[in-house]
Scaffold this active site. Structure first.
Site, mmCIF file in Angstrom:
data_model
loop_
_atom_site.group_PDB
_atom_site.id
_atom_site.type_symbol
_atom_site.label_atom_id
_atom_site.label_comp_id
_atom_site.label_asym_id
_atom_site.label_seq_id
_atom_site.Cartn_x
_atom_site.Cartn_y
_atom_site.Cartn_z
ATOM 1 N N ASP A 94 0.832 -1.197 0.000
ATOM 2 C CA ASP A 94 0.000 0.000 0.000
ATOM 3 C C ASP A 94 0.872 1.255 0.000
ATOM 4 O O ASP A 94 1.940 1.265 -0.612
ATOM 5 C CB ASP A 94 -0.916 -0.044 1.222
ATOM 6 N N HIS A 131 -3.847 6.365 3.089
ATOM 7 C CA HIS A 131 -4.593 5.172 2.698
ATOM 8 C C HIS A 131 -4.153 3.934 3.464
ATOM 9 O O HIS A 131 -4.969 3.206 4.037
ATOM 10 C CB HIS A 131 -4.423 4.949 1.195
ATOM 11 N N SER A 321 -11.368 -0.790 -1.395
ATOM 12 C CA SER A 321 -10.180 -0.906 -0.545
ATOM 13 C C SER A 321 -10.571 -1.326 0.853
ATOM 14 O O SER A 321 -10.002 -2.255 1.437
ATOM 15 C CB SER A 321 -9.445 0.437 -0.450
#
Length: 644
Positions: A94, A131, A321
């Site tokens: 990620d 994120h 996600s």
């Protein structure tokens, strides 16, 4: 194509911010070296372009808590309620993880940073986007401020950073990251990596029988790693999942809307989830709308979407996600219960135990939502998937899907990795033999250091706790040279936020822990001072007794006279078997060493060391400084490839 910005400095770009963060962590297949990738401006006024987080997809209100998610997927029912993910490793490929207070350091490992930000010491391993931190919170969060607990709180997450503050990266970096996970899946024998979370997708793909990205995930699958992939956030008008969710072996996850209820009778397919086709359908749905996980203060999405904040530590995100992270956590629970399960068996159990939805589009398409309790209760199947395995010999350019990194106006195209020529056949051969990585070299290119740093914890970030349950603290939060380093009640302030860097230094407030006047005798006090590269008085190592040993003095960080009073200045003393020298470093796990990238970017000019954020570093759970400087990496298209 979006051209690099010019000029000395400008405020951080709004980009399509949450586009990557709220939907799936991996739909960012375009990125940019160093840390200076810019991203296109939002289009259509919705704050969303292609697959990513979107403010208009975060319903008003408090959002869906992880406690609620746990009930929706029935991870709190039956035998599932006793499972925590203990002993299971999850690879999180990620945008890195920021060491916010709600993430237990003991559940985190820093794998190699393969992003362009790896060339900046102030950005390396850290989540400038926001994120990856959100994903990690869903998995192993433990936020004392709110009581938020991750869905697999005792799993061990290995973060492999590939995305920058705008999410930018190239598909070749994703392939390298997956290869690294496969070869290093047993780095922690007590917590072998059995799950890989990819909230990433590209619109580009060859047939699964030749596509290199799909071949990479298949190698992980065949190595015993359950690969969980976000289906993509391009919406129900699309006709295909993204790459590598299209691969027939992996678990392709779509997002459900749960309408803030625990009952599944009103759950439906989220409108932003990529549509399925008869050729390749979403395997399972999981809650993905307005999920409250951990906030990464000062990160790109945190600054662009302040209305998504929930209190001081929470943040709402929507996308495949989030759904993928929920599913990866569920896989960890199942593998804790039955460690001998193969990836094919895990996939079968999840799909067989899932709850058939009865509302809207999900009902029309016969879609099912994750039900951990039911899956845990099923007998172990003997299923083996029979899809044709890939060869990986296809085009990496095709896998990009037309999304190209651009540096000073020059795009990265063709059969090229970020460093140079990419020979698909040669790579596929080495990936199949699990030899594409040799130490920190991938396919002959230097991407990282050769091994783990430190003994028992260096490379970590966060508070250093010790005697009387108190913390190593910089007096009065001052970063002046000579400021004493003391023992003080733990309070999560910048004065207690330490980075145990790969070079052995312990840093806080932008400076280093040092010995007063360079002394090495017993009783020499410790203070803060400008970092001096190579100075052994500023170098520390963590030994197996949980002591911080100064390299120059060969002595331990010590609480003077065993005095637990706030304000007691710390010193060094001969190491002994004593509690006033025992410390819990920010990370009890390890960090993979970094390395300087050689040569120049694909343009043949310039430097890899081009940080996206000038003068930014993480202090006390905040990014400081808000300026872009220098030249910029950019991606020409966010509409088809991004973090979901």
């Amino acid at each position: 194509m979006r051209k690099p910005m010019t000029g000395r400095r400008r405020p951080r770009a709004g980009a399509s911010g949450l586009v990557a963060v709220a939907t799936s962590l991996g739909l960012l297949a375009f990125g940019g070296p160093a840390a200076a990738v810019t991203s296109p401006e939002p289009t259509g006024g919705s704050g969303r372009t292609g697959g990513g987080w979107s403010a208009d997809e975060w319903p008003a209100g408090a959002g869906t808590t992880l406690k609620t998610v746990r009930s929706i997927i029935k991870a709190d029912s039956g035998a599932a309620a006793t499972l925590t993910g203990q002993g299971v490793g999850i690879a999180l490929v990620d945008t890195g993880v920021a060491p916010v207070a709600g993430l237990p350091a003991g559940q985190l490992v820093n794998g190699p940073d393969l992003s362009f930000e790896s060339q900046s010491g102030q950005l390396r391993y850290l989540d400038t986007f926001g994120h990856g931190t959100h994903m990690a919170g869903i998995m192993v969060g433990n936020d004392a401020a709110t009581g938020t607990i991750g869905l697999a709180p005792k799993a061990k997450v290995t973060s492999v950073k590939v995305g920058t503050a705008t999410g930018a990266n190239d598909v070749s970096q994703m392939i390298a990251a997956i290869d690294w996970v496969v070869q290093n899946r047993n780095h922690d024998p007590a917590n072998p990596i059995r799950v890989m979370n990819l909230s990433y997708g590209s619109s580009g793909m060859s047939a699964s029988t030749v596509d290199p990205l799909m071949f990479a995930v298949e190698q992980a699958w065949q190595a015993g790693i359950v690969v969980v992939v976000a289906a993509g956030n391009d919406g129900s008008t699309t006709t295909a999942l993204t790459n590598p969710a299209m691969d027939p072996f992996v678990i392709a996850v779509g997002a459900s809307t749960t309408n803030n209820t625990i009952a599944t009778t009103d759950d439906d397919l989220a409108s932003y989830t990529n549509n399925s086709t008869a050729t390749r359908k979403v395997d399972i749905l999981a809650p993905g709308t307005s999920i409250v996980s951990l906030r990464d203060p000062g990160s790109n999405v945190d600054q662009q979407y302040p209305t998504a904040r929930v209190g001081d530590t929470g943040f709402k995100g929507s996308g495949t996600s989030q759904a993928a992270a929920v599913t990866a956590s569920a896989v960890a629970l199942l593998l804790q219960q039955r460690p001998s399960l193969t990836p094919d068996q895990v996939k079968k159990l999840l799909m067989s135990g899932a709850t058939t939805l009865t509302t809207g589009t999900a009902a029309q398409k016969g879609m099912k939502e994750l039900n951990v309790a039911a899956s845990v209760a099923l007998a172990t199947p003997t299923t083996t998937q029979t899809a044709t395995k890939g060869t990986g010999t296809g085009s990496v350019e095709t896998a990009r899907g037309g999304n190209h990194l651009s540096f000073n106006g020059v795009e990265l195209k063709g059969e090229q990795s970020i460093f140079g020529p990419f020979n698909g056949a040669a790579w596929a051969n080495q990936a199949g033999q699990r030899t594409s990585w040799n130490g920190g070299m991938w396919m002959g290119y230097r991407m990282a250091g050769d091994t783990w740093t430190g003994a028992g914890g260096t490379g970590g970030t966060g508070q250093v706790t010790g005697y009387a349950g108190k913390c190593v603290d910089v007096m009065n939060r001052l970063n002046n040279n000579g400021t004493p380093i003391q023992l003080y009640d733990c309070n999560n302030t910048p004065a207690q936020y330490w980075v145990l860097a790969a070079d052995g230094t312990a840093q806080a407030l932008g400076k280093c822990m040092d010995l007063v006047n360079g002394g090495t005798a017993n009783g020499t006090k410790v203070h803060l001072w400008d970092c001096n590269a190579g100075a052994q008085t500023q170098q520390w190592r963590v030994n197996t007794a949980r002591q911080l040993v100064n390299v120059a003095a060969s002595k331990c960080l010590d609480v003077t006279e065993w005095n637990s009073t706030n304000g007691t200045q710390l010193q060094v003393w001969d190491c002994g078997d004593q509690d006033n020298q025992r410390w819990v470093p920010p990370s009890t796990s390890r960090t993979w060493a970094a390395a300087s990238w050689q040569g120049t970017p694909w343009t043949g000019t310039g430097s890899w060391s081009d940080p996206e954020w000038s003068e930014q570093y993480w202090t006390g759970h905040y990014w400081s400084g808000h300026y872009w400087s220098g030249h910029y990496w950019s991606a020409d298209d966010w509409s088809t490839s991004s973090w979901s």
